[in-house]
Design a protein around this motif. Structure first.
Motif, PDB file in Angstrom:
ATOM      1  N   VAL A 179       0.849  -1.513   0.299  1.00  0.00           N
ATOM      2  CA  VAL A 179       0.176  -0.034  -0.202  1.00  0.00           C
ATOM      3  C   VAL A 179       0.743   1.318  -0.278  1.00  0.00           C
ATOM      4  CG1 VAL A 179      -1.923  -0.859   1.277  1.00  0.00           C
ATOM      5  CG2 VAL A 179      -0.250   0.448   2.661  1.00  0.00           C
ATOM      6  N   THR A 180       0.572   2.027  -0.128  1.00  0.00           N
ATOM      7  CA  THR A 180       1.209   3.509   0.147  1.00  0.00           C
ATOM      8  C   THR A 180      -0.110   4.766   0.305  1.00  0.00           C
ATOM      9  OG1 THR A 180      -0.119   4.807  -1.955  1.00  0.00           O
ATOM     10  CG2 THR A 180       2.119   3.648  -2.539  1.00  0.00           C
TER      11      THR A 180
ATOM     12  N   VAL B 121      -3.603   9.442   4.439  1.00  0.00           N
ATOM     13  CA  VAL B 121      -4.540   8.504   2.818  1.00  0.00           C
ATOM     14  C   VAL B 121      -3.189   7.238   2.960  1.00  0.00           C
ATOM     15  CG1 VAL B 121      -5.117   8.646   1.521  1.00  0.00           C
ATOM     16  CG2 VAL B 121      -5.441  10.699   2.447  1.00  0.00           C
TER      17      VAL B 121
ATOM     18  N   ASN C 172      -3.508   4.350   0.616  1.00  0.00           N
ATOM     19  CA  ASN C 172      -3.793   3.438  -1.114  1.00  0.00           C
ATOM     20  C   ASN C 172      -3.615   2.927  -0.800  1.00  0.00           C
ATOM     21  OD1 ASN C 172      -3.112   3.489  -4.167  1.00  0.00           O
ATOM     22  ND2 ASN C 172      -4.464   4.155  -4.034  1.00  0.00           N
TER      23      ASN C 172
ATOM     24  N   ILE D  42      -4.704  -0.955  -3.149  1.00  0.00           N
ATOM     25  CA  ILE D  42      -4.801  -1.546  -5.009  1.00  0.00           C
ATOM     26  C   ILE D  42      -5.382  -2.737  -3.844  1.00  0.00           C
ATOM     27  CG2 ILE D  42      -4.302  -2.281  -6.890  1.00  0.00           C
ATOM     28  CD1 ILE D  42      -2.698   0.779  -7.023  1.00  0.00           C
TER      29      ILE D  42
ATOM     30  N   THR E 162      -9.029   0.651  -6.747  1.00  0.00           N
ATOM     31  CA  THR E 162      -8.679   0.732  -5.921  1.00  0.00           C
ATOM     32  C   THR E 162      -9.151   1.716  -4.969  1.00  0.00           C
ATOM     33  OG1 THR E 162      -6.397   1.265  -7.970  1.00  0.00           O
ATOM     34  CG2 THR E 162      -6.435   3.348  -6.003  1.00  0.00           C
ATOM     35  N   TYR E 163      -8.822   1.838  -4.035  1.00  0.00           N
ATOM     36  CA  TYR E 163      -9.023   2.317  -2.771  1.00  0.00           C
ATOM     37  C   TYR E 163      -8.631   3.548  -1.446  1.00  0.00           C
ATOM     38  CZ  TYR E 163     -11.871  -1.343  -3.866  1.00  0.00           C
ATOM     39  OH  TYR E 163     -12.989  -1.958  -3.565  1.00  0.00           O
ATOM     40  N   SER E 164      -9.057   4.514  -1.355  1.00  0.00           N
ATOM     41  CA  SER E 164      -8.325   5.639  -0.588  1.00  0.00           C
ATOM     42  C   SER E 164      -8.908   6.186   0.588  1.00  0.00           C
ATOM     43  CB  SER E 164      -9.399   7.220  -1.211  1.00  0.00           C
ATOM     44  OG  SER E 164      -8.606   8.376  -0.123  1.00  0.00           O
TER      45      SER E 164
ATOM     46  N   SER F 211      -8.884   7.173   4.354  1.00  0.00           N
ATOM     47  CA  SER F 211      -8.465   8.859   4.554  1.00  0.00           C
ATOM     48  C   SER F 211      -8.343   8.460   6.581  1.00  0.00           C
ATOM     49  CB  SER F 211      -8.606   9.867   4.288  1.00  0.00           C
ATOM     50  OG  SER F 211     -10.378   9.907   4.196  1.00  0.00           O
TER      51      SER F 211
END
Length: 151
Positions: free
Chosen positions: A23-24, A72, A74, A76, A81-83, A85
């Motif tokens: 994830v990022t 946030v 990120n 995948i 793709t999901y955010s 927060s």
């Protein structure tokens, strides 16, 4: 049509975040006040309202969170793709039973968005390989994930 905004992880995302993933994370840089993005893998969702991750306790991510707790993630997976927060805080300065000096960060989720562009899906999820001793990497991964679950 606008994407639906959730206030917690969906069942699918919760299950997806039960093991190590690529994830990022985006944070606000403590020096420049600009965006900062890093890749992490030791991530785990203990509940649908929280996500935890472990990083070196000297990481820029830690300094950034101490300066501004808004983050946030990120993610995948599950063909999209999901955010995610929320507000992050350092839950543990150094995880016990782990040979590295890793901090445990916990994110209180504020919103989850499916941010995949219209009319598409992810056909292959990101994959990575550990480039050091595979046996040592597996042992460390197990230690970190166990410690995150216990905390």
């Amino acid at each position: 049509m606008a994407n639906q905004v959730e206030v917690l992880l969906t069942d699918e995302l919760f299950e997806f975040l039960q093991k190590e993933r690529f994830v990022t994370i985006a944070t606000v840089d403590h020096e420049t006040s600009g965006p900062n993005v890093s890749a992490i893998s030791w991530v785990f969702a203990p509940t649908k309202e929280t996500v935890r991750f472990a990083v070196d306790n000297r990481s820029r991510i830690i300094e950034n969170i101490k300066g501004n707790s808004q983050v946030v993630l990120n993610v995948i997976g599950n063909e999209s793709t999901y955010s995610i927060s929320g507000t992050a805080s350092v839950k543990v300065e150094k995880l016990e039973e782990v040979p590295l000096k890793l901090a445990l960060v916990e994110i209180q989720i504020k919103e989850v968005r499916d941010v995949m562009f219209y009319g598409s899906k992810i056909s292959v999820e990101p994959q990575y390989e550990k480039t050091y001793d595979k046996e040592a990497a597996e042992k460390l991964d197990n230690q970190v994930m166990t410690a995150m679950k216990k905390a």
